[in-house]
Enzyme design. Structure first.
Site, PDB file in Angstrom:
ATOM      1  N   ILE A   1     -14.025 -34.245  28.010  1.00 27.51           N
ATOM      2  CA  ILE A   1     -12.992 -33.038  28.237  1.00 27.51           C
ATOM      3  C   ILE A   1     -13.469 -31.582  27.870  1.00 27.51           C
ATOM      4  O   ILE A   1     -14.108 -31.278  27.133  1.00 27.51           O
ATOM      5  CB  ILE A   1     -12.037 -33.303  26.990  1.00 27.51           C
ATOM      6  CG1 ILE A   1     -10.975 -34.875  26.839  1.00 27.51           C
ATOM      7  CG2 ILE A   1     -11.383 -32.742  26.775  1.00 27.51           C
ATOM      8  CD1 ILE A   1     -11.048 -35.302  26.282  1.00 27.51           C
TER       9      ILE A   1
ATOM     10  N   ASN B   1     -13.620 -26.265  18.743  1.00 27.14           N
ATOM     11  CA  ASN B   1     -13.926 -24.993  17.834  1.00 27.14           C
ATOM     12  C   ASN B   1     -13.373 -26.048  16.556  1.00 27.14           C
ATOM     13  O   ASN B   1     -15.119 -26.711  15.808  1.00 27.14           O
ATOM     14  CB  ASN B   1     -14.040 -24.144  17.440  1.00 27.14           C
ATOM     15  CG  ASN B   1     -14.363 -23.873  15.683  1.00 27.14           C
ATOM     16  OD1 ASN B   1     -14.253 -24.580  14.717  1.00 27.14           O
ATOM     17  ND2 ASN B   1     -14.804 -22.736  16.398  1.00 27.14           N
TER      18      ASN B   1
ATOM     19  N   GLU C   1     -45.881   2.216  21.430  1.00 30.00           N
ATOM     20  CA  GLU C   1     -45.903   1.461  20.266  1.00 30.00           C
ATOM     21  C   GLU C   1     -45.722   1.863  18.921  1.00 30.00           C
ATOM     22  O   GLU C   1     -45.140   1.659  17.943  1.00 30.00           O
ATOM     23  CB  GLU C   1     -46.949   0.777  20.994  1.00 30.00           C
ATOM     24  CG  GLU C   1     -46.781  -0.150  21.596  1.00 30.00           C
ATOM     25  CD  GLU C   1     -48.487  -0.724  22.096  1.00 30.00           C
ATOM     26  OE1 GLU C   1     -49.086  -1.924  21.540  1.00 30.00           O
ATOM     27  OE2 GLU C   1     -49.598  -0.030  21.838  1.00 30.00           O
TER      28      GLU C   1
HETATM   29  C1  LIG Z   1     -23.189 -18.045  21.820  1.00 31.74           C
HETATM   30  C2  LIG Z   1     -21.047 -18.477  20.507  1.00 31.74           C
HETATM   31  C3  LIG Z   1     -21.503 -18.814  19.219  1.00 31.74           C
HETATM   32  C4  LIG Z   1     -20.889 -18.954  18.149  1.00 31.74           C
HETATM   33  N1  LIG Z   1     -20.441 -18.785  17.179  1.00 31.74           N
HETATM   34  C5  LIG Z   1     -19.657 -19.085  16.205  1.00 31.74           C
HETATM   35  C6  LIG Z   1     -19.219 -18.800  15.070  1.00 31.74           C
HETATM   36  O1  LIG Z   1     -19.604 -18.015  14.213  1.00 31.74           O
HETATM   37  N2  LIG Z   1     -18.155 -19.777  14.334  1.00 31.74           N
HETATM   38  C7  LIG Z   1     -17.884 -20.395  14.727  1.00 31.74           C
HETATM   39  O2  LIG Z   1     -16.726 -21.152  13.385  1.00 31.74           O
HETATM   40  N3  LIG Z   1     -18.465 -20.884  15.907  1.00 31.74           N
HETATM   41  C8  LIG Z   1     -18.299 -20.597  17.136  1.00 31.74           C
HETATM   42  N4  LIG Z   1     -19.078 -20.798  18.201  1.00 31.74           N
HETATM   43  C9  LIG Z   1     -18.441 -21.584  18.397  1.00 31.74           C
HETATM   44  C10 LIG Z   1     -17.162 -21.602  19.434  1.00 31.74           C
HETATM   45  O3  LIG Z   1     -16.245 -21.817  18.968  1.00 31.74           O
HETATM   46  C11 LIG Z   1     -17.109 -23.162  19.760  1.00 31.74           C
HETATM   47  O4  LIG Z   1     -17.325 -22.745  21.162  1.00 31.74           O
HETATM   48  C12 LIG Z   1     -15.524 -22.981  20.804  1.00 31.74           C
HETATM   49  O5  LIG Z   1     -14.441 -22.466  20.418  1.00 31.74           O
HETATM   50  C13 LIG Z   1     -14.999 -24.157  21.736  1.00 31.74           C
HETATM   51  O6  LIG Z   1     -14.193 -23.831  22.420  1.00 31.74           O
HETATM   52  P1  LIG Z   1     -14.222 -24.235  24.484  1.00 31.74           P
HETATM   53  O7  LIG Z   1     -12.723 -24.288  24.209  1.00 31.74           O
HETATM   54  O8  LIG Z   1     -15.352 -24.011  24.428  1.00 31.74           O
HETATM   55  O9  LIG Z   1     -14.829 -25.949  23.983  1.00 31.74           O
HETATM   56  P2  LIG Z   1     -15.363 -26.745  24.783  1.00 31.74           P
HETATM   57  O10 LIG Z   1     -16.566 -26.155  25.042  1.00 31.74           O
HETATM   58  O11 LIG Z   1     -14.846 -27.193  26.249  1.00 31.74           O
HETATM   59  O12 LIG Z   1     -15.290 -28.462  24.305  1.00 31.74           O
HETATM   60  C14 LIG Z   1     -16.113 -28.070  22.681  1.00 31.74           C
HETATM   61  C15 LIG Z   1     -16.045 -30.209  22.803  1.00 31.74           C
HETATM   62  O13 LIG Z   1     -14.556 -30.066  22.453  1.00 31.74           O
HETATM   63  C16 LIG Z   1     -14.039 -31.639  23.067  1.00 31.74           C
HETATM   64  N5  LIG Z   1     -12.750 -30.963  23.058  1.00 31.74           N
HETATM   65  C17 LIG Z   1     -12.455 -29.506  23.518  1.00 31.74           C
HETATM   66  N6  LIG Z   1     -10.880 -29.613  23.373  1.00 31.74           N
HETATM   67  C18 LIG Z   1     -10.404 -30.497  22.441  1.00 31.74           C
HETATM   68  C19 LIG Z   1      -9.151 -31.556  22.438  1.00 31.74           C
HETATM   69  N7  LIG Z   1      -8.284 -30.931  21.851  1.00 31.74           N
HETATM   70  N8  LIG Z   1      -8.489 -32.701  21.518  1.00 31.74           N
HETATM   71  C20 LIG Z   1     -10.832 -32.974  22.475  1.00 31.74           C
HETATM   72  N9  LIG Z   1     -11.312 -32.922  22.372  1.00 31.74           N
HETATM   73  C21 LIG Z   1     -11.927 -31.830  22.614  1.00 31.74           C
HETATM   74  C22 LIG Z   1     -15.169 -31.491  23.859  1.00 31.74           C
HETATM   75  O14 LIG Z   1     -14.627 -32.208  25.009  1.00 31.74           O
HETATM   76  C23 LIG Z   1     -16.556 -31.060  23.453  1.00 31.74           C
HETATM   77  O15 LIG Z   1     -17.338 -32.051  23.445  1.00 31.74           O
HETATM   78  C24 LIG Z   1     -19.906 -20.058  19.287  1.00 31.74           C
HETATM   79  C25 LIG Z   1     -19.691 -20.035  20.098  1.00 31.74           C
HETATM   80  C26 LIG Z   1     -21.360 -20.020  20.695  1.00 31.74           C
HETATM   81  C27 LIG Z   1     -20.983 -20.183  22.328  1.00 31.74           C
END
Ligand SMILES: Cc1cc2nc3c(=O)[nH]c(=O)nc-3n(C[C@H](O)[C@H](O)[C@H](O)COP(=O)(O)OP(=O)(O)OC[C@H]3O[C@@H](n4cnc5c(N)ncnc54)[C@H](O)[C@@H]3O)c2cc1C
Ligand code: FES
Ligand code: FES
Length: 1368
Positions: free
Chosen positions: A268, A361, A1299
């Site tokens: 997902i 997240n 440097e």
């Molecule tokens: C460079 C970077 C810095 C970050 N810094 C911070 C920070 O300082 N503080 C912080 O709190 N976060 C931080 N994050 C985390 C970030 O908030 C999460 O990566 C992001 O919110 C995940 O959302 P996504 O939609 O990309 O999830 P995805 O990557 O698409 O999913 C993440 C996981 O959750 C599962 N999933 C997603 N949605 C659902 C759902 N509704 N139900 C069940 N399973 C689900 C997916 O299968 C996967 O395993 C950082 C991320 C990055 C890349």
């Protein structure tokens, strides 16, 4: 309109820079970045970290809503975005903004003109980040900006690039380029640029800026795609294995089918950013994208609270919480929702928040213990979540959700709800209750883009008492997270303890003790004591002023913010900027003073770096941008994870290795006449692969070759190495162990500097002595934005052409020939430009080039490699760690009479260039007159990666050691450090004694005058007083100020050059030096224009000159580009060539002059061609040995502020003066000075290049390794380039800049130390603790935990105990 075939078929269709792409098939785990870089000409999109942490890959994504007829634009990181998720979207890259053919965009032009691009690898991503902010600002209802400006504000413009890293510039010019577009910018605040000259009026300045006109803005969403979207065809899920359910029911049936058919691996996703952290290696057969389910994609705000769909992005949540229906739960100012939004603004960076979902997240936090901010802050406000498992729906508290076993893969988080606290808690002025809410996070970067050491959120419902007993806590909710806990927690015991209690010091003290027992990081967490001290500090910050201020003041507190109240105590009035806001400010201002010299025009002109514009637009070609030749394969190193072992064999795990693997190359594949050589350096060859004995973790064992880089990386990852341990002693992992086992490299005697003076006499003259004091210094990683890369192409007749990102192509050339066993004339190494080197591409890059060449040789196919960041960090080596033991003798006035050193340098497993560290170190250290100096230096051979040269190798450590000794002496004598520095500064005579001929003439010794001058220009003495006042008025913040001199010796080396004049008068130039971003080509161009123009007087030839790539067969003996002097020696080499050409042309010119009054350059050249004048001249500049080394001088004053509750250091102001002689190009030198200084800040303050117990690097990416970012550079950065006039023996009187300025950053460390000293004094006044005297050592880097530890982990408790005692 009739449906097209593609629309009916539901193919993946999208646009890139207005161009339509339709992909009939795609592997669903393909990222947008992989596609753009391998299938399109748009190479501006760079891969640097591959984990969302750097911004090099940022593109603009635009989505069209056909119902509203609206386009939504936002930046994303293309390295994490899956290609299938952009169906029917439009992508804009930097090429799409403008280019050399159709005209550059004003953003490109401003980046170039503000000198904001050096190596250029970060620049396209920066430009797109800014563009994204610009496009969105123009959509707002802000007032129309003045002509030429956008609707962006200065603060928005700076923040637009806050998540983008740059390793070269030091960010100040980038900030200026961004701010130049802001409507509220004061043009006088913008830094040095190529648009205007000093003294021009505001109007003229404005008119010189490349015009920005919002009406000219490019269309981010093409019409043809809008039409296709109107036909509303979604992706053919089956074909792409990409499902985008449009309803919860559809999702349920999809999951049910997967549940029954358990064989298929599915995932997902919402935006896939989680992979940036977890770097999953497994393939998924199928993806289910949640973004299109309405229930998961909406935010509902009503009287009961805010319900956020799980797929809503963090950016959207921030927007809604800020602008939404206000629940006025705090009595004045921000609402709880706004505070939540402010906290969320510090999560990751804009381009991540724009896609990262709140649900993703929380699921990461729940399932995999991700140190989430969202979980903590939503926990404190009592949020609930809705979960769907099969057909069951459940609403539970977030606390319960986090505490449950990991969510199974068939369950889905639907939404999260923040209750309306006002209604649930019945808070109102009428019933005399107020709600307080605050969130906290302590992280290495204040604006985000860094995970917190700990985060917290506190909610308290209080009643200001009518009695004298103070404030009554009716109810509270305290959440802590990210501190090394499985998930965020509610501190229930602390909450219960406070409930229905009146706040007073005793209560607070007890509560803090309780917090300490509650917030306990799990075993194995780094800095556990620091993290729990943060918890105590934050709770104290939240509540203390309620007690401090008494009932009357507390009312005003209740109306404001807890955080500010501490700061309010500390306000000093008008003399200080107020940095106490919860939202950290960015760089606020900067000043540059440069004196231009016209003597050698156009040398000395601050012209912009050649290629800066094409770097910005992304047209500049780096090695990995060269299109793959037919049949090209890709390689990745397999490296050891053991420090000492026998290499028994290597196998690819047959179950998990991907398709497409061609072969594994090891030293068995070295051709018959070849040798196992990966690099040839000045101290001998280095092995390419371990043969039978492995000597360090991170050592190259083999090279796996596959059809794509991804497959090669995956295969290397799943390689199984068979290690043997028999008959081996334990590995040597420290310099102490090396001494015990006498494991040393020999230092060639000619590199061993001589001691100075008579050490016994010096010691005998001393009034005081410090004996056997110790210092330890760690390593530093280059963090070039472009990782190591090469492309090898076999050619006819057993020849090999290798394109290499490399600082020493000549050495690569020899290594390849040796390894392949072919003559050197069969090899050609080509280097056009390097995306950052900093010493890391001097030798390490050679192994990459050689490995590719070896594989290409064996397979008869082109082979390339672009190292992933993790492998690069594990194998790079980096700066030399060392241990120093010293004895120092000194007089009572601080004058040092003798310094005796024992230095153990960790050189790692092989020699590399380590012997040069010895003399460099002493050169940096000799900046003070030590009276007498003696040393015993050992180069230790250990079982760690081979350490290599990094910008100012050895000198920076030498400088630091010198300062550490000075600090120690001043503490011992209780003297001001500055006075001890002053009394030990060299006179010219002592300088001569220590540096001999490098000291030059007395007039060239500018350090004492710079020392005095900076005291005046930086108001040093006045600011010392102000710092004292500040410190006496502030308990929780302390400031420190420090002035530091540097002396840095450089050495010129022989360098070749060739200048050729073509028929049309254009000039082509080749030099031995490599363009690494340092502006070498630009200076060379200027020099050629200057030297050739002498034949015709005032002809301007600058635009006619082109410097071309280094080619080791075309120009031999190129040597290496390092040591700060390659620009000047390359300049001198081409000057010699030009002199030859001028001499050859002069007779012709004179004869032409007899025939005509004025001669045009073109005519002279065409006549010369006709008359067979040789118009190509080569030279080999060999510096005069008597003057080939010289000294560089600079002084910096840094002022910092340390937050004693968190250990955070803010660099308030840096003033520096650096002597550049007569700068060849002040703009380029300014860039070098600022960039080097900021890299030095990284070394001294933030960058921890850590290993595990086996010596294997564990800092392996942007998550753990923190280079300075836009928000961590000095708030005020004033740089003066001193033109110290004529230097007879220097190249056109110029001096080096690459440097030495890095060393000046030691002043930031010194200032931090001074601030900590104040903290310790204060702590001592609260509790007479043993060992809290002023004698202490501040480690390098002085990270937040280090600073906090020295300032008092239990400072809060000590203060409270002291207050309680005082009360009694
Ligand atoms: C460079 C970077 C810095 C970050 N810094 C911070 C920070 O300082 N503080 C912080 O709190 N976060 C931080 N994050 C985390 C970030 O908030 C999460 O990566 C992001 O919110 C995940 O959302 P996504 O939609 O990309 O999830 P995805 O990557 O698409 O999913 C993440 C996981 O959750 C599962 N999933 C997603 N949605 C659902 C759902 N509704 N139900 C069940 N399973 C689900 C997916 O299968 C996967 O395993 C950082 C991320 C990055 C890349
Ligand atoms: S490469 Fe994508 S953010 Fe670094
Ligand atoms: S110019 Fe920014 S990384 Fe080189």
């Amino acid at each position: 309109m009739a449906e097209t075939e593609t629309e009916r078929n539901g193919t993946l269709v999208f646009a890139v820079n207005g161009k339509r792409f339709e992909l009939p098939t795609v592997e669903p785990s393909t990222t947008l970045l992989e596609f753009l870089r391998s299938q399109t000409p748009f190479k501006s999109v760079k891969l640097s970290c591959g984990e969302g942490g750097c911004g090099a890959c940022v593109v603009l994504l635009s989505r069209y809503d056909p119902v509203l007829d609206k386009v939504e634009d936002f930046t994303i990181s293309s390295c994490l975005t899956l290609l299938c998720s952009i169906n029917r979207c439009s992508i804009t890259t930097s090429e799409g903004l403008g280019n050399s053919k159709n005209g550059f965009h004003p953003i490109h032009q401003r980046f170039a003109g503000f000198h904001a691009s050096q190596c250029g690898f970060c620049t396209p991503g920066m430009c797109v980040s800014l563009f994204g902010a610009l496009v969105n600002a123009e959509k707002t209802s802000q007032l129309k900006p003045p002509p030429g400006f956008s609707k962006l504000t200065v603060s928005e413009a700076e923040k637009a690039v806050a998540g983008n890293l740059c390793r070269c510039t030091g960010y100040r010019p980038i900030a200026d380029a961004c701010k130049s577009l802001a409507a509220d910018v004061d043009i006088e605040d913008l830094g040095f640029n190529s648009f205007w000259r000093k003294g021009e009026s505001k109007e003229v300045k404005l008119s010189r800026l490349p015009l920005y006109n919002q009406n000219d803005e490019i269309c981010t969403f093409p019409e043809f795609l809008k039409k296709e979207i109107r036909s509303n065809v979604s992706l053919d899920s089956k074909r792409y294995n990409w499902y985008s359910p449009a309803s919860v029911e559809e999702l349920q049936s999809l999951l049910k089918a997967r549940n029954i058919n358990k064989g298929t691996e599915f995932k997902i996703v919402v935006s896939n950013t989680g992979i940036g952290y977890y770097k999953e290696l497994e393939y998924y057969d199928t993806y289910i994208d949640l973004k299109h389910i309405p229930e998961l994609s909406v935010i509902r705000i009503d009287q009961t609270g805010v319900e956020i769909g799980a797929a809503v992005t963090i950016s959207k949540v921030i927007e809604a919480l800020k602008n939404g229906n206000r629940h006025e739960v705090l009595s004045k100012g921000e609402t709880v929702l706004e505070k939540l939004a402010s906290h969320m603004e510090k999560i990751a960076s804009g381009f991540i928040r724009n896609t990262a979902s709140v649900g993703g997240n929380l699921v990461m936090a729940q399932r995999k213990h991700f140190p989430s901010d969202i979980a903590t802050i939503l926990l404190a406000v009592g949020s609930t979540v809705d979960i769907m498992s099969g057909h069951q729906f459940e609403r539970i508290t977030l606390e319960e959700f986090l505490g449950r076993p990991p969510l199974d893969f068939y369950s889905v988080l639907i939404s999260v709800k923040i209750p309306n606290l006002e209604s649930t808690r019945k808070v109102s002025p009428e019933n005399n209750t107020t709600l307080l809410f605050e969130t906290y996070r302590a992280s290495p970067r204040p604006l985000g883009n860094a995970l917190p050491y700990l985060n917290a959120a506190f909610l308290a419902e209080v009643s200001p008492s009518k009695t004298s007993e103070g404030i009554l806590v009716n109810h509270c909710q305290f959440a802590f997270g990210a501190y090394g806990t499985a998930h965020a927690i509610r501190a229930k015991k602390v909450e219960e303890f406070f409930t229905r209690k009146f706040l007073n010091i005793d209560v607070l003290y007890e509560a803090i003790k309780l917090v300490r027992t509650t917030v306990v990081p799990e075993d194995g967490t780094a800095n556990p004591a620091y993290r729990s001290s943060l918890a105590a500090g934050f709770l104290f910050e939240f509540l203390s002023s309620l007690i401090d201020s008494g009932a009357e003041n507390s009312n005003s507190f209740l109306d404001g913010y807890a955080s500010n109240s501490l700061a309010n105590h500390s306000k000093l009035g008008q003399n200080y900027l107020d940095y106490s806001n919860k939202i950290p400010t960015m760089l606020s201002s900067a000043k540059q003073v440069l004196e231009l010299s016209k003597s050698y025009y156009p040398v000395g002109e601050p012209i912009k770096k050649s290629e800066a514009s094409i770097q910005a637009s992304g047209e500049a070609v780096y090695v990995d941008d060269i299109p793959s030749p037919m049949g090209c394969l890709h390689g990745a190193f397999i490296y050891s994870t053991k420090p000492l072992a026998w290499l028994r064999g290597i196998q690819l795990n047959s179950k998990s290795h991907p398709d497409g693997v061609a072969t594994v190359i090891s030293c068995k594949d070295i051709p018959e006449f070849g040798e196992n050589v990966g690099a040839v350096a000045m101290f001998g060859p280095e092995a390419l692969f371990a043969d039978d004995l492995i000597e360090c973790a991170g050592q190259r064992l083999a090279f796996v070759v596959a059809d794509t880089q991804k497959h090669a990386d995956m295969a290397a990852n799943c390689a199984v190495v068979d290690y043997g341990m028999e008959d081996l002693k334990p590995p040597i992992l420290s310099v102490e162990e090396a001494v015990e086992r006498s494991s040393f490299f020999e230092i060639p005697p000619f590199l061993l500097p001589k001691p100075v003076g008579d050490i016994s006499k010096g010691m005998a003259e001393a009034d005081h002595k410090i004996v056997s004091a110790e210092i330890k210094l760690g390593s530093q990683y280059y963090f070039y934005m472009e990782t190591q890369t090469a492309l090898a192409v076999p050619e006819e007749d057993n020849c090999m052409v290798v394109y290499s990102s490399n600082q020493s192509p000549e050495f690569a050339h020899s290594a390849i020939a040796k390894c392949l066993g072919i003559p050197e004339h069969n090899v050609r190494v080509i280097t056009r430009r390097v995306g950052g080197g900093f010493g890391g591409k001097a030798l390490q890059s050679l192994h990459v080039a050689t490995a590719c060449a070896l594989a290409a040789h064996k397979l008869h196919r082109p082979v390339r490699m672009y190292m992933n960041r993790k492998a690069d960090m594990i194998m790079a080596g980096g700066r030399h760690p060392m241990k120093i033991t010293y004895n120092v003798g000194f007089k009572s006035d601080g004058k040092i009479t003798a310094l005796q050193l024992e230095i153990l340098i960790d050189a790692g497993m092989s020699l590399d260039v380590s012997p040069i560290i010895v003399s460099n170190l002493l050169n940096g250290l000799k900046k003070y007159d030590w009276g007498a100096l003696s040393f015993d230096i050992k180069l230790c051979k250990t079982n760690t990666t081979s350490k290599a040269a990094m910008r100012a190798p050895g000198e920076v450590q030498g400088t630091y050691i010198a300062e550490a000794v000075i600090e120690h002496v001043s503490s011992t004598l209780s003297l001001e450090v500055d006075s001890v520095r002053n009394v030990n500064l060299h006179t010219y005579n002592s300088l001569k004694l220590f540096y001999e001929s490098s000291a030059g003439e007395p007039l060239e010794y500018t350090l004492p005058s710079i020392w005095d001058k900076l005291a005046v220009t930086s108001s040093f003495n006045h600011r010392i007083e102000m710092v004292k006042i500040f410190n006496s008025c502030n308990k929780w913040k302390k400031r420190g100020i420090s002035r530091v001199p540097i002396v840095h010796e450089v050495l010129l080396r022989p360098t070749p050059g060739r200048v050729s004049i073509l028929k049309d008068g254009s000039v082509v130039v080749e030099v031995g030096g490599i363009e690494l971003g340092q502006g070498l080509w630009t200076k060379v161009k200027q020099m050629v224009a200057f030297a050739l123009s002498s034949i015709l007087g005032n002809v301007d030839l600058l635009d006619k000159v082109r410097v071309i790539q280094a080619d080791t067969l075309s120009l031999i003996q190129g040597g290496y580009t390092a040591g700060s002097t390659t620009s000047e020696s390359s300049c001198e080499a081409v000057r010699l060539c030009c002199n030859i050409l001028v001499e050859r042309l002069t007779p012709l010119k004179e004869s032409l002059q007899e025939q005509m009054s004025s001669i045009q350059w073109e005519l002279l050249v065409s006549e010369a061609h006709m008359q067979a004048v040789n118009l190509s001249a080569s030279s080999y500049y060999v510096p005069d040995m008597s003057s080939s080394s010289y000294l560089n001088y600079g002084v910096a004053v840094s002022e910092v502020e340390v937050n004693l509750l968190t250990g955070e250091t803010t660099i308030l102001q840096v003033d520096l003066i650096y002597d550049c002689g007569q700068s060849l190009n002040p703009a380029v030198d300014l860039g070098q000075i600022e960039g080097a200084f900021v890299q030095g800040i990284g070394f001294f303050m933030t960058e921890e290049y850590l290993t595990n117990a086996d010596g294997l690097m564990v800092a392996e990416g942007t998550w753990t390794y923190k280079i300075p970012s836009m928000d961590t550079i000095p708030k005020q950065f004033n740089v003066e380039i001193l033109n110290s006039g004529h230097h007879e023996k220097r190249v056109l009187s110029s001096k080096a800049s690459g440097e030495p300025p890095l060393l000046l950053a030691v002043s930031v460390h010194g200032a931090t130390r001074a601030a900590i000293k104040e903290a310790r004094k204060q702590l001592l006044s609260w509790s007479s603790q043993d060992g809290w005297e002023s004698m202490f050592q501040l480690a390098v880097p002085a990270t937040m935990p280090v600073v906090k530890k020295l300032s008092g982990m239990d400072i809060v408790e000590k203060y409270l105990e002291w207050s309680i005692c005082g009360k009694k």
